[in-house]
Design an enzyme around this catalytic site. Structure first.
Site, PDB file in Angstrom:
ATOM      1  N   LYS A 206       0.821  -1.211   0.000  1.00 23.69           N
ATOM      2  CA  LYS A 206       0.000   0.000   0.000  1.00 23.69           C
ATOM      3  C   LYS A 206       0.855   1.262   0.000  1.00 23.69           C
ATOM      4  O   LYS A 206       0.662   2.163  -0.807  1.00 23.69           O
ATOM      5  CB  LYS A 206      -0.922  -0.023   1.212  1.00 23.69           C
ATOM      6  N   GLU A 212       9.146  -6.073   5.012  1.00 28.20           N
ATOM      7  CA  GLU A 212       9.244  -7.425   4.465  1.00 28.20           C
ATOM      8  C   GLU A 212       9.096  -7.424   2.947  1.00 28.20           C
ATOM      9  O   GLU A 212       9.857  -8.090   2.232  1.00 28.20           O
ATOM     10  CB  GLU A 212       8.158  -8.325   5.087  1.00 28.20           C
ATOM     11  N   GLY A 268      -6.081  -3.175   4.106  1.00 29.86           N
ATOM     12  CA  GLY A 268      -5.317  -4.275   3.533  1.00 29.86           C
ATOM     13  C   GLY A 268      -6.065  -5.591   3.500  1.00 29.86           C
ATOM     14  O   GLY A 268      -6.069  -6.302   2.488  1.00 29.86           O
ATOM     15  N   ARG A 269      -6.738  -5.940   4.602  1.00 27.66           N
ATOM     16  CA  ARG A 269      -7.425  -7.237   4.667  1.00 27.66           C
ATOM     17  C   ARG A 269      -8.725  -7.240   3.876  1.00 27.66           C
ATOM     18  O   ARG A 269      -9.379  -8.281   3.778  1.00 27.66           O
ATOM     19  CB  ARG A 269      -7.670  -7.613   6.125  1.00 27.66           C
ATOM     20  N   GLU A 354      -7.420  -9.271  13.178  1.00 26.56           N
ATOM     21  CA  GLU A 354      -6.883  -7.916  13.000  1.00 26.56           C
ATOM     22  C   GLU A 354      -7.991  -6.881  13.095  1.00 26.56           C
ATOM     23  O   GLU A 354      -7.756  -5.738  13.479  1.00 26.56           O
ATOM     24  CB  GLU A 354      -6.170  -7.818  11.647  1.00 26.56           C
ATOM     25  N   HIS A 385      -7.818 -36.216  12.043  1.00 29.86           N
ATOM     26  CA  HIS A 385      -6.721 -37.045  12.534  1.00 29.86           C
ATOM     27  C   HIS A 385      -5.669 -36.202  13.249  1.00 29.86           C
ATOM     28  O   HIS A 385      -4.535 -36.657  13.443  1.00 29.86           O
ATOM     29  CB  HIS A 385      -6.093 -37.819  11.371  1.00 29.86           C
ATOM     30  N   LYS A 496       5.825  -3.109  13.686  1.00 26.00           N
ATOM     31  CA  LYS A 496       6.590  -2.581  12.555  1.00 26.00           C
ATOM     32  C   LYS A 496       7.571  -1.501  13.011  1.00 26.00           C
ATOM     33  O   LYS A 496       8.738  -1.474  12.602  1.00 26.00           O
ATOM     34  CB  LYS A 496       5.639  -1.991  11.507  1.00 26.00           C
TER      35      LYS A 496
END
Length: 551
Positions: A206, A212, A268-269, A354, A385, A496
């Site tokens: 953005k 990262e 963002g999400r 978030e 399982h 951050k």
């Protein structure tokens, strides 16, 4: 002032929780044979069965009343109209505008944003069709065959999940790779088998300042330049960006015309519906991407207009509140019985945790009730399982959402039948338990564990869009009732900021930190590789600028 935990309805729900603590779901079916029909909803290709929950008509009525007395209706109207509901960041929240397939304008500060959105979609269409039709060529004249999306959080989880879910719709000559982890092994493993002549990189960030993403983008750029004969001149055919920071993307070396825009009011999400969805359009085609938007739009319209007691997102949200606030549920399991949806639990983790992982209300006051659950899960039947033992016989109370698609191809029909019957068996077992066994033995399963079942007629872009929007609105409804801002994430920002500070301070043996952090920094510093003679990437995080070269 809105005071949720002191409201009459809240207190009534607490009383109902105590009064019905020993009630069993199976008994409710015996009392009302029509319970399944009365507690199920369909919207297009999406079917919800919520009848296997520990709720009675009285409880549901009280939960609806809780929603009626909350800010839900007001905030829903504000979200769709472009008002500022992200109060801490002073922004509107308009992911719904990104998939608005109607003719109505959506205004922000008196300006209709729909023309900009339609222009961005047109740019997405032109570019994706060029790549898919083999008209966008790499520096050696070969068509693109591999697409590497570099992003993190919403710039990775949404597109990644959708591309994997709709794998059967993927272009046959394109392969997609997603890089998010800052661990260098991630990107180097992906790059190793690729050919730079036929690889396209999408740098999705953005602000074009995410640490990262920039580190990974620089590593990709270095790898590319080691092979490109014309150096920086070849970047134009192999790197594009999705960002609000055009200047920083251009400084990285990406041409202006290869930068895809989105806006500060896109969280963002919630951003896969925007240009962040470029990998989706490349994978399933622009028409498929529009189908995805149309599915979400159908759910938007349902959420906006359906009565609360027949509203899928509202029903899911209220049942969640019932368990979280009145039964002490701390987690929510998402179990897709569909391998295509194996990334869905991770996507919903970010969406929910978030958004609603907050302890302060929208007015800045500490809250005295639980908010967002810990969301987790895995595909069935693998989960059977692994962790189903705890769900069946453990001491934790864990509501479950089972999700599956009904249609399969002929080659996998037998497998798909086994998958669906396993899901039905588990939902039944969680509700009924082991009715034939001795309740006092180690083998006994008590049952009375609630679940929802969501069925997609088929795994299509339209149905997937509706499913994602369903969960988006569920999270929104819960946030509105809890009176929290579901659209900021200051906890993420803290990490951050500290990472940037520690990165700058680790070599000077700073004493600004606690003894534990200082001790760990010293160990890390001791193991840092020598910079002598190695390539180095210098990243100015605050300015969003990058520069690669020899140290």
């Amino acid at each position: 002032m809105y005071n949720l935990s002191q409201s009459v309805t809240w207190k009534k729900l607490k009383h109902l929780a105590e009064q019905t603590a020993d009630d069993r779901i199976a008994d409710a079916f015996r009392d009302n044979p029509n319970r399944f029909d009365e507690m199920s909803l369909r919207l297009g290709g999406l079917f919800l069965d919520y009848s296997k929950n520990r709720v009675s008509p009285e409880i549901l009525s009280s939960l609806i009343q809780l929603a009626e007395h909350s800010p839900l209706r007001q905030r829903r109207a504000q979200m769709f109209s472009g008002d500022i509901i992200n109060v801490t960041e002073k922004r509107p929240v308009l992911h719904t505008a990104l998939r608005n397939r109607g003719e109505d304008p959506v205004e922000v500060n008196g300006q209709d944003v729909m023309p900009e959105i339609r222009a961005s979609l047109e740019k997405l269409k032109v570019f994706s069709e060029k790549v898919r039709e083999g008209q966008w060529l790499g520096y050696s004249g070969k068509r693109i065959r591999h697409v590497v999306n570099i992003g993190i959080g919403g710039s990775d989880l949404g597109p990644n999940m959708v591309c994997r879910a709709l794998l059967h719709h993927r272009h046959p000559e394109l392969r997609f790779h997603f890089v998010s982890n800052v661990d260098g092994q991630h990107i180097h493993k992906i790059l190793k088998p690729l050919n730079p002549e036929t690889t396209l990189f999408i740098v999705s960030t953005k602000t074009f300042s995410t640490q990262e993403t920039l580190l990974n983008a620089n590593s990709a750029k270095t790898w590319f330049l080691e092979n490109a004969p014309e150096g920086d001149a070849d970047i134009a055919q192999h790197f594009v960006a999705v960002s609000t920071n055009q200047a920083a993307a251009m400084e990285f070396g990406i041409k202006r015309e290869n930068i895809f825009e989105f806006w500060a009011w896109v969280g963002g999400r919630y951003s896969l519906w925007s240009s962040i969805g470029l990998p989706i359009a490349l994978s399933i085609g622009y028409d498929g991407f529009i189908e995805l938007l149309e599915g979400a739009y159908a759910m938007d319209q349902h959420f906006l207009h359906a009565p609360l007691d027949q509203n899928m997102p509202v029903i899911l949200a209220l049942i969640g509140i019932w368990y979280i606030n009145f039964h002490g549920a701390e987690t929510q399991a998402i179990i897709p019985y569909d391998q295509a949806l194996h990334q869905l639990p991770a996507f919903l983790q970010q969406l929910d945790m978030e958004s609603n992982g907050k302890s302060m209300d929208a007015d800045g006051h500490p809250i005295d009730y639980a908010t967002g659950p810990i969301v987790w899960g895995q595909t069935g039947s693998n989960g059977q399982h692994a962790f189903f033992q705890l769900l069946h016989q453990g001491t934790r109370f864990v509501p479950i959402d089972f999700i599956a698609s009904l249609k399969s191809d002929e080659k996998t029909a037998e497998h798909h039948f086994a998958l669906l019957t396993n899901m039905l068996a588990q939902a039944n077992a969680f509700m009924n338990g082991d009715q034939d066994g001795d309740a006092q033995t180690h083998a006994s399963c008590p049952g009375n564990r609630p679940s929802n079942v969501l069925l997609l007629d088929e795994m299509s872009p339209h149905n997937l869009g509706a499913l994602i929007a369903l969960y988006e609105h569920k999270v929104f409804v819960q946030g509105a009732i809890w009176n929290i801002n579901s659209f900021d994430q200051w906890g993420v920002q803290l990490g951050k900021r500290l990472a940037t500070e520690i990165s700058g301070n680790i070599k000077r043996q700073s004493t600004d930190y606690d003894p534990s952090t200082q001790g760990l920094m010293a160990i890390v510093k001791h193991h840092l590789p020598s910079s002598k003679g190695r390539k180095k990437t210098v990243t100015n995080i605050s300015a969003g600028k990058t520069k690669a070269g020899k140290a």
